[in-house]
Design a protein around this motif. Structure first.
Motif, PDB file in Angstrom:
ATOM      1  N   ASP A  53      14.430 -23.322  14.430  1.00  0.00           N
ATOM      2  CA  ASP A  53      13.683 -24.541  15.230  1.00  0.00           C
ATOM      3  C   ASP A  53      12.804 -25.375  14.200  1.00  0.00           C
ATOM      4  O   ASP A  53      12.662 -26.568  14.014  1.00  0.00           O
ATOM      5  N   GLU A  54      12.156 -24.583  13.308  1.00  0.00           N
ATOM      6  CA  GLU A  54      11.089 -24.951  12.370  1.00  0.00           C
ATOM      7  C   GLU A  54      11.963 -25.858  11.068  1.00  0.00           C
ATOM      8  O   GLU A  54      11.310 -26.865  10.904  1.00  0.00           O
ATOM      9  N   PHE A  55      12.845 -25.194  10.789  1.00  0.00           N
ATOM     10  CA  PHE A  55      13.901 -26.101   9.975  1.00  0.00           C
ATOM     11  C   PHE A  55      14.191 -27.263  10.280  1.00  0.00           C
ATOM     12  O   PHE A  55      14.203 -28.217   9.767  1.00  0.00           O
ATOM     13  N   ASP A  56      14.774 -27.197  11.547  1.00  0.00           N
ATOM     14  CA  ASP A  56      15.126 -28.544  12.244  1.00  0.00           C
ATOM     15  C   ASP A  56      14.119 -29.611  12.173  1.00  0.00           C
ATOM     16  O   ASP A  56      14.396 -30.715  11.940  1.00  0.00           O
ATOM     17  N   LYS A  57      12.894 -29.085  12.888  1.00  0.00           N
ATOM     18  CA  LYS A  57      11.695 -30.118  12.693  1.00  0.00           C
ATOM     19  C   LYS A  57      11.339 -30.547  11.305  1.00  0.00           C
ATOM     20  O   LYS A  57      11.145 -32.025  10.927  1.00  0.00           O
ATOM     21  N   ARG A  58      11.423 -29.789  10.335  1.00  0.00           N
ATOM     22  CA  ARG A  58      10.766 -30.206   9.082  1.00  0.00           C
ATOM     23  C   ARG A  58      12.051 -31.213   8.286  1.00  0.00           C
ATOM     24  O   ARG A  58      11.785 -32.157   7.497  1.00  0.00           O
ATOM     25  N   PHE A  59      13.216 -30.745   8.451  1.00  0.00           N
ATOM     26  CA  PHE A  59      14.369 -31.444   8.037  1.00  0.00           C
ATOM     27  C   PHE A  59      14.551 -32.920   8.516  1.00  0.00           C
ATOM     28  O   PHE A  59      14.390 -33.835   7.954  1.00  0.00           O
ATOM     29  N   HIS A  60      14.215 -32.925  10.137  1.00  0.00           N
ATOM     30  CA  HIS A  60      14.133 -34.324  10.515  1.00  0.00           C
ATOM     31  C   HIS A  60      12.740 -35.220   9.888  1.00  0.00           C
ATOM     32  O   HIS A  60      12.872 -36.365   9.779  1.00  0.00           O
ATOM     33  N   MET A  61      11.717 -34.501   9.580  1.00  0.00           N
ATOM     34  CA  MET A  61      10.677 -35.111   8.828  1.00  0.00           C
ATOM     35  C   MET A  61      11.119 -35.763   7.498  1.00  0.00           C
ATOM     36  O   MET A  61      10.646 -36.672   7.067  1.00  0.00           O
ATOM     37  N   LEU A  62      11.743 -34.887   6.749  1.00  0.00           N
ATOM     38  CA  LEU A  62      12.426 -35.520   5.546  1.00  0.00           C
ATOM     39  C   LEU A  62      13.236 -36.575   5.660  1.00  0.00           C
ATOM     40  O   LEU A  62      13.278 -37.573   4.783  1.00  0.00           O
ATOM     41  N   THR A  63      14.249 -36.592   6.616  1.00  0.00           N
ATOM     42  CA  THR A  63      15.033 -37.643   6.734  1.00  0.00           C
ATOM     43  C   THR A  63      14.567 -38.897   7.048  1.00  0.00           C
ATOM     44  O   THR A  63      14.662 -39.972   6.786  1.00  0.00           O
ATOM     45  N   ALA A  64      13.236 -38.717   7.946  1.00  0.00           N
ATOM     46  CA  ALA A  64      12.452 -39.729   8.283  1.00  0.00           C
ATOM     47  C   ALA A  64      11.869 -40.564   7.492  1.00  0.00           C
ATOM     48  O   ALA A  64      11.651 -41.550   6.968  1.00  0.00           O
ATOM     49  N   HIS A  65      11.437 -39.633   6.537  1.00  0.00           N
ATOM     50  CA  HIS A  65      10.550 -39.864   5.158  1.00  0.00           C
ATOM     51  C   HIS A  65      11.726 -40.734   4.105  1.00  0.00           C
ATOM     52  O   HIS A  65      11.343 -41.930   3.577  1.00  0.00           O
ATOM     53  N   PHE A  66      12.722 -40.375   4.062  1.00  0.00           N
ATOM     54  CA  PHE A  66      13.706 -40.927   3.166  1.00  0.00           C
ATOM     55  C   PHE A  66      14.067 -42.178   3.793  1.00  0.00           C
ATOM     56  O   PHE A  66      14.472 -43.297   2.883  1.00  0.00           O
ATOM     57  N   THR A  67      14.668 -42.245   4.872  1.00  0.00           N
ATOM     58  CA  THR A  67      14.743 -43.356   5.748  1.00  0.00           C
ATOM     59  C   THR A  67      13.729 -44.650   5.297  1.00  0.00           C
ATOM     60  O   THR A  67      13.884 -45.763   4.930  1.00  0.00           O
ATOM     61  N   LYS A  68      12.388 -44.066   5.523  1.00  0.00           N
ATOM     62  CA  LYS A  68      11.624 -45.156   5.266  1.00  0.00           C
ATOM     63  C   LYS A  68      11.278 -45.593   3.969  1.00  0.00           C
ATOM     64  O   LYS A  68      10.990 -46.742   3.213  1.00  0.00           O
ATOM     65  N   TYR A  69      11.209 -44.564   2.918  1.00  0.00           N
ATOM     66  CA  TYR A  69      10.730 -44.803   1.440  1.00  0.00           C
ATOM     67  C   TYR A  69      11.869 -44.757   0.483  1.00  0.00           C
ATOM     68  O   TYR A  69      11.744 -45.248  -0.543  1.00  0.00           O
ATOM     69  N   ASN A  70      12.977 -44.264   0.992  1.00  0.00           N
ATOM     70  CA  ASN A  70      14.424 -44.444   0.081  1.00  0.00           C
ATOM     71  C   ASN A  70      14.205 -43.538  -1.116  1.00  0.00           C
ATOM     72  O   ASN A  70      14.819 -43.877  -2.078  1.00  0.00           O
ATOM     73  N   THR A  71      13.457 -42.606  -1.064  1.00  0.00           N
ATOM     74  CA  THR A  71      13.078 -41.598  -2.067  1.00  0.00           C
ATOM     75  C   THR A  71      12.589 -40.390  -1.799  1.00  0.00           C
ATOM     76  O   THR A  71      12.121 -40.230  -0.809  1.00  0.00           O
ATOM     77  N   LEU A  72      12.861 -39.266  -2.283  1.00  0.00           N
ATOM     78  CA  LEU A  72      12.476 -37.804  -2.172  1.00  0.00           C
ATOM     79  C   LEU A  72      12.433 -37.061  -3.773  1.00  0.00           C
ATOM     80  O   LEU A  72      13.277 -37.068  -4.321  1.00  0.00           O
ATOM     81  N   ASP A  73      11.192 -36.480  -3.613  1.00  0.00           N
ATOM     82  CA  ASP A  73      10.932 -35.757  -4.785  1.00  0.00           C
ATOM     83  C   ASP A  73      10.162 -34.419  -4.534  1.00  0.00           C
ATOM     84  O   ASP A  73       9.933 -34.098  -3.214  1.00  0.00           O
ATOM     85  N   GLU A  74       9.887 -33.577  -5.709  1.00  0.00           N
ATOM     86  CA  GLU A  74       9.356 -32.330  -5.238  1.00  0.00           C
ATOM     87  C   GLU A  74       8.255 -32.139  -4.341  1.00  0.00           C
ATOM     88  O   GLU A  74       7.752 -31.614  -3.660  1.00  0.00           O
ATOM     89  N   ASN A  75       7.274 -33.379  -4.896  1.00  0.00           N
ATOM     90  CA  ASN A  75       5.748 -33.351  -4.405  1.00  0.00           C
ATOM     91  C   ASN A  75       6.074 -33.665  -2.904  1.00  0.00           C
ATOM     92  O   ASN A  75       5.333 -33.295  -2.101  1.00  0.00           O
ATOM     93  N   VAL A  76       6.972 -34.713  -2.545  1.00  0.00           N
ATOM     94  CA  VAL A  76       6.859 -35.152  -1.197  1.00  0.00           C
ATOM     95  C   VAL A  76       7.419 -34.070  -0.243  1.00  0.00           C
ATOM     96  O   VAL A  76       6.984 -33.660   0.490  1.00  0.00           O
ATOM     97  N   ILE A  77       8.445 -33.331  -0.557  1.00  0.00           N
ATOM     98  CA  ILE A  77       9.152 -32.385  -0.135  1.00  0.00           C
ATOM     99  C   ILE A  77       8.119 -31.216   0.236  1.00  0.00           C
ATOM    100  O   ILE A  77       8.123 -30.527   1.463  1.00  0.00           O
ATOM    101  N   GLU A  78       7.268 -30.675  -0.775  1.00  0.00           N
ATOM    102  CA  GLU A  78       6.494 -29.744  -0.663  1.00  0.00           C
ATOM    103  C   GLU A  78       5.225 -30.033   0.552  1.00  0.00           C
ATOM    104  O   GLU A  78       4.894 -29.456   1.280  1.00  0.00           O
TER     105      GLU A  78
END
Length: 317
Positions: A53-78
């Motif tokens: 459940d926690e992974f699902d929540k965090r994964f959707h936060m990551l995809t929402a961020h990527f959809t908005k900003y079109n980028t993902l890096d180590e700092n953002v993920i952390e």
């Protein structure tokens, strides 16, 4: 052992997972008790229910961020994996003059004062005219506003259109079928979209009709609702075309009309629908007209000089 199945939709797995799956490896680091398997656009996760459940929540936060900003890096993920809420991980750069985050995290901004006026006017009015010479960013800024509205779910679709009047060319002599014939003429609109939406996602949007790019004649008979609609090169509309377009506005629609009255490619004695509209609609409440000029030119600095030189000749005539 429980299983969670996730899938990336309209997101490039290669860009989201990172070079040599470095982003997936980071997820594994933060969730060592879960087994994470990524294949293509699908992710399978195995483990205990609370962790899934926690992974699902965090994964959707990551995809929402990527959809908005079109980028993902180590700092953002952390930041996203360790934050308690949106306020902790949202970048401070998400405000100000930035309209939308483009491909690879590129900032699409309103650079000049008149471009900022255009942004403000579009936020406050449903029908806006952006008038100015080539290179002033009126179309590019408009497309950025449309992409932002789509990302923020303020509209369901983007519709970009131009009157099919060519400067010295005839579409009939171009090779291919209708879409192939029109694509070169619509190229500036595609170019702007490619700066703002990753390739695979843009293709997905075009294929499912979320983004539509078509000549003005295709707008006839339609009601354009829940949409951000841009009529580009509007100086080449006739009276009938402009009236037809303006009366297509439906519910929850934003209309932006861009054009340069100094570059009309219509036959002689045909009145520009844009010029006429500017005269008869200038006092209508809820309609805003923003004028951009050579101070807003953001192309090569020679473009300003070219515009000035042509102004001198045109004034002599």
């Amino acid at each position: 052992m429980n299983e969670l199945n996730l899938e990336l939709t309209a997101i490039s797995p290669r860009e989201f997972f990172g070079h040599q799956n470095e982003n997936i490896n980071l997820l594994k680091k933060y969730f060592p008790k879960l087994k994470i398997v990524a294949r293509g656009s699908k992710i399978k996760v195995f483990g205990d229910e609370p962790l899934l459940d926690e992974f699902d929540k965090r994964f959707h936060m990551l995809t929402a961020h990527f959809t908005k900003y079109n980028t993902l890096d180590e700092n953002v993920i952390e930041r996203l994996l360790t934050s308690n809420g949106k306020g902790e991980y949202e970048s401070s750069e998400s405000s100000g003059d930035i309209i939308v985050h483009g491909v690879n995290g590129r900032y699409i901004k309103a650079i000049t004062a008149n471009q900022r006026k255009l942004v403000d006017s579009t936020e406050k009015n449903d029908l806006v005219f952006a008038i100015g010479p080539a290179g002033t960013g009126k179309t590019y800024t408009g497309v950025a506003l449309a992409v932002r509205a789509l990302k923020n779910k303020e509209v369901k679709r983007i519709i970009l259109t131009r009157p099919a009047v060519e400067a010295g060319e005839n579409l009939g002599f171009l090779p291919g079928y209708l879409k192939e014939k029109l694509d070169p003429y619509m190229q500036p609109l595609y170019d702007a979209l490619r700066d703002m939406i990753p390739g695979e996602k843009l293709i997905h949007y075009i294929e499912n009709g979320t983004i539509q790019i078509a000549p003005l004649a295709f707008m006839r008979g339609r009601t354009l609702d829940h949409a951000f609609v841009i009529l580009d090169e509007a100086q080449n509309t006739t009276h009938a075309q402009m009236k037809m377009f303006l009366t297509r506005m439906g519910k929850n629609a934003k209309f932006l009309i861009t054009g340069d009255p100094g570059q009309i490619d219509l036959p002689r004695r045909v009145i520009s629908g844009l010029k006429e509209a500017l005269l008869i609609l200038k006092s209508v409440p809820g309609i805003q007209i923003i004028y951009l000029d050579d101070k807003d030119v953001i192309r090569h600095n020679l473009v300003k000089k070219v515009i000035d030189a042509y102004k001198n000749i045109e004034h002599q005539n």
